[in-house]
Design a protein around this motif. Structure first.
Motif, PDB file in Angstrom:
ATOM      1  N   GLY A 263     -24.075 -20.285 -65.337  1.00  0.00           N
ATOM      2  CA  GLY A 263     -25.236 -20.015 -64.480  1.00  0.00           C
ATOM      3  C   GLY A 263     -25.483 -21.155 -63.514  1.00  0.00           C
ATOM      4  O   GLY A 263     -25.716 -20.953 -62.319  1.00  0.00           O
ATOM      5  N   GLN A 264     -25.371 -22.364 -64.021  1.00  0.00           N
ATOM      6  CA  GLN A 264     -25.669 -23.488 -63.135  1.00  0.00           C
ATOM      7  C   GLN A 264     -24.569 -23.657 -62.075  1.00  0.00           C
ATOM      8  O   GLN A 264     -24.862 -23.927 -60.902  1.00  0.00           O
ATOM      9  CB  GLN A 264     -25.828 -24.772 -63.934  1.00  0.00           C
ATOM     10  N   MET A 265     -23.334 -23.467 -62.481  1.00  0.00           N
ATOM     11  CA  MET A 265     -22.251 -23.620 -61.499  1.00  0.00           C
ATOM     12  C   MET A 265     -22.324 -22.512 -60.441  1.00  0.00           C
ATOM     13  O   MET A 265     -22.113 -22.751 -59.249  1.00  0.00           O
ATOM     14  CB  MET A 265     -20.893 -23.604 -62.201  1.00  0.00           C
ATOM     15  N   MET A 266     -22.638 -21.292 -60.893  1.00  0.00           N
ATOM     16  CA  MET A 266     -22.731 -20.192 -59.926  1.00  0.00           C
ATOM     17  C   MET A 266     -23.881 -20.416 -58.955  1.00  0.00           C
ATOM     18  O   MET A 266     -23.769 -20.156 -57.754  1.00  0.00           O
ATOM     19  CB  MET A 266     -22.888 -18.859 -60.660  1.00  0.00           C
ATOM     20  N   GLN A 267     -24.985 -20.897 -59.478  1.00  0.00           N
ATOM     21  CA  GLN A 267     -26.123 -21.195 -58.593  1.00  0.00           C
ATOM     22  C   GLN A 267     -25.708 -22.203 -57.529  1.00  0.00           C
ATOM     23  O   GLN A 267     -26.021 -22.062 -56.352  1.00  0.00           O
ATOM     24  CB  GLN A 267     -27.285 -21.722 -59.443  1.00  0.00           C
ATOM     25  N   PHE A 268     -24.957 -23.211 -57.955  1.00  0.00           N
ATOM     26  CA  PHE A 268     -24.557 -24.252 -57.011  1.00  0.00           C
ATOM     27  C   PHE A 268     -23.645 -23.676 -55.925  1.00  0.00           C
ATOM     28  O   PHE A 268     -23.881 -23.876 -54.726  1.00  0.00           O
ATOM     29  CB  PHE A 268     -23.839 -25.387 -57.759  1.00  0.00           C
ATOM     30  N   PHE A 269     -22.615 -22.942 -56.338  1.00  0.00           N
ATOM     31  CA  PHE A 269     -21.676 -22.436 -55.330  1.00  0.00           C
ATOM     32  C   PHE A 269     -22.331 -21.360 -54.444  1.00  0.00           C
ATOM     33  O   PHE A 269     -21.966 -21.205 -53.283  1.00  0.00           O
ATOM     34  CB  PHE A 269     -20.394 -21.922 -55.995  1.00  0.00           C
ATOM     35  N   ALA A 270     -23.290 -20.643 -55.006  1.00  0.00           N
ATOM     36  CA  ALA A 270     -24.026 -19.668 -54.183  1.00  0.00           C
ATOM     37  C   ALA A 270     -24.787 -20.394 -53.077  1.00  0.00           C
ATOM     38  O   ALA A 270     -24.847 -19.931 -51.927  1.00  0.00           O
ATOM     39  CB  ALA A 270     -24.988 -18.868 -55.053  1.00  0.00           C
ATOM     40  N   GLU A 271     -25.352 -21.546 -53.402  1.00  0.00           N
ATOM     41  CA  GLU A 271     -26.109 -22.309 -52.390  1.00  0.00           C
ATOM     42  C   GLU A 271     -25.205 -22.820 -51.270  1.00  0.00           C
ATOM     43  O   GLU A 271     -25.662 -23.091 -50.169  1.00  0.00           O
ATOM     44  CB  GLU A 271     -26.818 -23.495 -53.055  1.00  0.00           C
ATOM     45  N   LEU A 272     -23.929 -22.977 -51.586  1.00  0.00           N
ATOM     46  CA  LEU A 272     -22.999 -23.416 -50.540  1.00  0.00           C
ATOM     47  C   LEU A 272     -22.547 -22.245 -49.667  1.00  0.00           C
ATOM     48  O   LEU A 272     -21.891 -22.447 -48.650  1.00  0.00           O
ATOM     49  CB  LEU A 272     -21.758 -24.065 -51.162  1.00  0.00           C
ATOM     50  N   GLY A 273     -22.855 -21.036 -50.092  1.00  0.00           N
ATOM     51  CA  GLY A 273     -22.464 -19.860 -49.300  1.00  0.00           C
ATOM     52  C   GLY A 273     -21.162 -19.237 -49.752  1.00  0.00           C
ATOM     53  O   GLY A 273     -20.511 -18.509 -49.003  1.00  0.00           O
ATOM     54  N   MET A 274     -20.782 -19.496 -51.012  1.00  0.00           N
ATOM     55  CA  MET A 274     -19.513 -18.944 -51.487  1.00  0.00           C
ATOM     56  C   MET A 274     -19.717 -17.584 -52.146  1.00  0.00           C
ATOM     57  O   MET A 274     -20.817 -17.208 -52.509  1.00  0.00           O
ATOM     58  CB  MET A 274     -18.851 -19.939 -52.435  1.00  0.00           C
ATOM     59  N   GLN A 275     -18.610 -16.866 -52.289  1.00  0.00           N
ATOM     60  CA  GLN A 275     -18.644 -15.498 -52.814  1.00  0.00           C
ATOM     61  C   GLN A 275     -18.056 -15.464 -54.223  1.00  0.00           C
ATOM     62  O   GLN A 275     -17.177 -16.260 -54.544  1.00  0.00           O
ATOM     63  CB  GLN A 275     -17.797 -14.581 -51.916  1.00  0.00           C
ATOM     64  N   PHE A 276     -18.516 -14.477 -54.987  1.00  0.00           N
ATOM     65  CA  PHE A 276     -18.026 -14.348 -56.363  1.00  0.00           C
ATOM     66  C   PHE A 276     -17.357 -12.991 -56.547  1.00  0.00           C
ATOM     67  O   PHE A 276     -17.869 -11.978 -56.080  1.00  0.00           O
ATOM     68  CB  PHE A 276     -19.172 -14.435 -57.370  1.00  0.00           C
ATOM     69  N   PRO A 277     -16.256 -12.958 -57.274  1.00  0.00           N
ATOM     70  CA  PRO A 277     -15.652 -11.665 -57.586  1.00  0.00           C
ATOM     71  C   PRO A 277     -16.433 -10.998 -58.722  1.00  0.00           C
ATOM     72  O   PRO A 277     -17.318 -11.633 -59.320  1.00  0.00           O
ATOM     73  CB  PRO A 277     -14.254 -12.074 -58.079  1.00  0.00           C
ATOM     74  N   GLN A 278     -16.090  -9.779 -59.021  1.00  0.00           N
ATOM     75  CA  GLN A 278     -16.681  -9.161 -60.204  1.00  0.00           C
ATOM     76  C   GLN A 278     -16.220  -9.972 -61.420  1.00  0.00           C
ATOM     77  O   GLN A 278     -15.047 -10.363 -61.497  1.00  0.00           O
ATOM     78  CB  GLN A 278     -16.192  -7.711 -60.318  1.00  0.00           C
ATOM     79  N   PHE A 279     -17.110 -10.274 -62.319  1.00  0.00           N
ATOM     80  CA  PHE A 279     -16.826 -11.116 -63.489  1.00  0.00           C
ATOM     81  C   PHE A 279     -16.241 -12.461 -63.019  1.00  0.00           C
ATOM     82  O   PHE A 279     -15.032 -12.688 -63.089  1.00  0.00           O
ATOM     83  CB  PHE A 279     -15.894 -10.400 -64.471  1.00  0.00           C
ATOM     84  N   PRO A 280     -17.100 -13.322 -62.502  1.00  0.00           N
ATOM     85  CA  PRO A 280     -16.626 -14.511 -61.793  1.00  0.00           C
ATOM     86  C   PRO A 280     -16.197 -15.679 -62.685  1.00  0.00           C
ATOM     87  O   PRO A 280     -15.800 -16.706 -62.171  1.00  0.00           O
ATOM     88  CB  PRO A 280     -17.831 -14.915 -60.946  1.00  0.00           C
ATOM     89  N   TYR A 281     -16.316 -15.529 -63.987  1.00  0.00           N
ATOM     90  CA  TYR A 281     -15.840 -16.655 -64.812  1.00  0.00           C
ATOM     91  C   TYR A 281     -15.188 -16.154 -66.093  1.00  0.00           C
ATOM     92  O   TYR A 281     -15.481 -15.064 -66.572  1.00  0.00           O
ATOM     93  CB  TYR A 281     -16.974 -17.625 -65.140  1.00  0.00           C
ATOM     94  N   ILE A 282     -14.279 -16.983 -66.574  1.00  0.00           N
ATOM     95  CA  ILE A 282     -13.761 -16.774 -67.930  1.00  0.00           C
ATOM     96  C   ILE A 282     -14.151 -18.006 -68.729  1.00  0.00           C
ATOM     97  O   ILE A 282     -14.368 -19.089 -68.174  1.00  0.00           O
ATOM     98  CB  ILE A 282     -12.235 -16.582 -67.958  1.00  0.00           C
ATOM     99  N   ALA A 283     -14.242 -17.831 -70.028  1.00  0.00           N
ATOM    100  CA  ALA A 283     -14.732 -18.939 -70.838  1.00  0.00           C
ATOM    101  C   ALA A 283     -14.229 -18.808 -72.256  1.00  0.00           C
ATOM    102  O   ALA A 283     -13.820 -17.737 -72.697  1.00  0.00           O
ATOM    103  CB  ALA A 283     -16.261 -18.961 -70.814  1.00  0.00           C
ATOM    104  N   HIS A 284     -14.265 -19.907 -72.945  1.00  0.00           N
ATOM    105  CA  HIS A 284     -13.908 -19.878 -74.363  1.00  0.00           C
ATOM    106  C   HIS A 284     -14.668 -20.960 -75.121  1.00  0.00           C
ATOM    107  O   HIS A 284     -14.768 -22.098 -74.672  1.00  0.00           O
ATOM    108  CB  HIS A 284     -12.403 -20.113 -74.565  1.00  0.00           C
ATOM    109  N   SER A 285     -15.214 -20.570 -76.249  1.00  0.00           N
ATOM    110  CA  SER A 285     -15.826 -21.529 -77.157  1.00  0.00           C
ATOM    111  C   SER A 285     -15.772 -20.926 -78.547  1.00  0.00           C
ATOM    112  O   SER A 285     -15.900 -19.711 -78.697  1.00  0.00           O
ATOM    113  CB  SER A 285     -17.275 -21.789 -76.746  1.00  0.00           C
TER     114      SER A 285
END
Ligand code: FES
Length: 369
Positions: free
Chosen positions: A281-303
């Motif tokens: 959420g925080q990374m997406m907020q940041f890149f959104a503020e720069l004017g970048m675009q996101f694909p559908q399902f914009p991240y993968i993750a593992h924990s």
């Protein structure tokens, strides 16, 4: 000389109490200094990008600009040794009946030395050719004794997929390999003190953020950013980079200049313990503020979750998980799909008026301190 040419700026004894201050002479801001009872009056706007010299500091006989530390002689207005010809105007003054009078026209003219244009100071135009992919790994490690980074390994899989499946040019940018300085917080002094190219890049040609700016702003269409989860947040290097990217966002605030158009970002987030959604959420907020675009399902993750302190097992899981590495490749596919559609369509121009009308006017980011 006629008296009308002189402005009474105040009681000389009182003004002599402050080593440096900003005053108005008519409508012109000046930097008035006083050292050992000797006044100096120079124009208050710095030659660089207009920093308020009168709000700076004194270093010997030089006024130091409060924004990026350019120096001008407090009496002659000449630049620091070596840059004497880079001059701000000086003003004549006199003390009469205890009052300080400053002449309203400067005694010398401003002279800006032609400084070489910074390489980043150029038109932002997409280079022709197929889509290009840059991966930014934000993990920290000792390069002399490298370890397996789960986020970087997944990023590597995605990048190799760009070459192997799509025959596209790709680059891996490991932030730890391009040492760069921390943001100095110029924005907190004034939005205008945060410049493009970044003032730090202008002052330090070796600063590693040049590689990030070059790839992000000019070269890549798809940007994959990989981070470990550290204390429930993204890597410290991610935040260090993000702060230095304020220069990109600030161009929108100041000049309505959107530097990142039709750029697609995908995120790879891994960690031994959880907090994936907060990091994403925080990374997406940041890149959104720069004017970048996101694909559908914009991240993968593992924990493996909160209780998974056995990090070596975490590494083994990611190293051998075909599913996760396939997931990284699919993330790249989605990013490329959006990037190719964006390139195929004419992206709508950013219109301040339109955004105002729709209530979407940009707000300035909060000052950092
Ligand atoms: S040094 Fe004065 S505005 Fe940058």
């Amino acid at each position: 000389m006629s008296n009308e040419l002189w402005h009474d700026v105040g009681d000389a004894a009182e003004l002599a109490q402050q080593p440096l201050q900003q005053l108005l002479v008519g409508r012109t801001k000046v930097a008035l200094s006083c050292v050992d009872g000797q006044f100096g009056v120079i124009n208050g706007a710095c030659n660089h990008v207009g920093g308020p010299l009168g709000q700076g500091t004194l270093e010997g006989a030089f006024v130091v600009c409060p924004w990026h530390n350019w120096k001008f002689h407090r009496i002659s207005g000449e630049g620091e040794p070596g840059f004497e010809a880079d001059r701000v105007p000086r003003f004549d003054f006199k003390v009469e009946a205890g009052r300080l009078l400053v002449r309203d026209t400067p005694a010398t003219t401003r002279n800006r030395l032609p400084h070489d244009k910074h390489p980043l100071d150029r038109d932002i135009r997409r280079l022709s050719g197929p889509l290009r992919v840059v991966g930014i790994s934000t993990t920290v490690m000792d390069n002399a004794y490298p370890r397996y980074s789960t986020s970087e390994a997944l990023l590597q899989s995605a990048l190799e997929h760009a070459g192997a499946k799509h025959a596209l040019e790709y680059r891996m940018l490991k932030l730890r390999d391009v040492p760069f300085r921390a943001c100095k917080g110029y924005y907190s002094k004034s939005a205008h003190a945060c410049t493009w190219p970044c003032s730090i890049s202008q002052m330090d040609p070796k600063d590693g953020m040049h590689a990030v700016y070059e790839n992000l702003v000019f070269w890549a269409d798809v940007i994959l950013v990989a981070t470990p989860i550290r204390w429930g947040a993204a890597s410290s290097l991610f935040y260090k980079m993000a702060e230095r990217l304020n220069t990109v966002q600030n161009q929108i605030t100041l000049r309505n200049r959107v530097m990142l158009r039709d750029k697609v970002v995908g995120l790879i987030i891994t960690g031994g313990q959880d907090n994936i959604q907060a990091v994403a959420g925080q990374m997406m907020q940041f890149f959104a503020e720069l004017g970048m675009q996101f694909p559908q399902f914009p991240y993968i993750a593992h924990s493996r979750g909160w209780t998974a302190e056995d990090m070596e097992r975490n590494v083994e899981v990611v190293r051998h998980s075909g599913q996760l590495h396939d997931g990284a490749r699919s993330l790249l596919d989605r990013c490329l799909d959006l990037a190719s559609r964006l390139q195929a369509s004419a992206a709508p121009a950013f219109e301040r008026a339109g955004r105002k009308a729709s209530g979407l006017e940009r707000r300035a980011p909060a000052a950092t301190d």
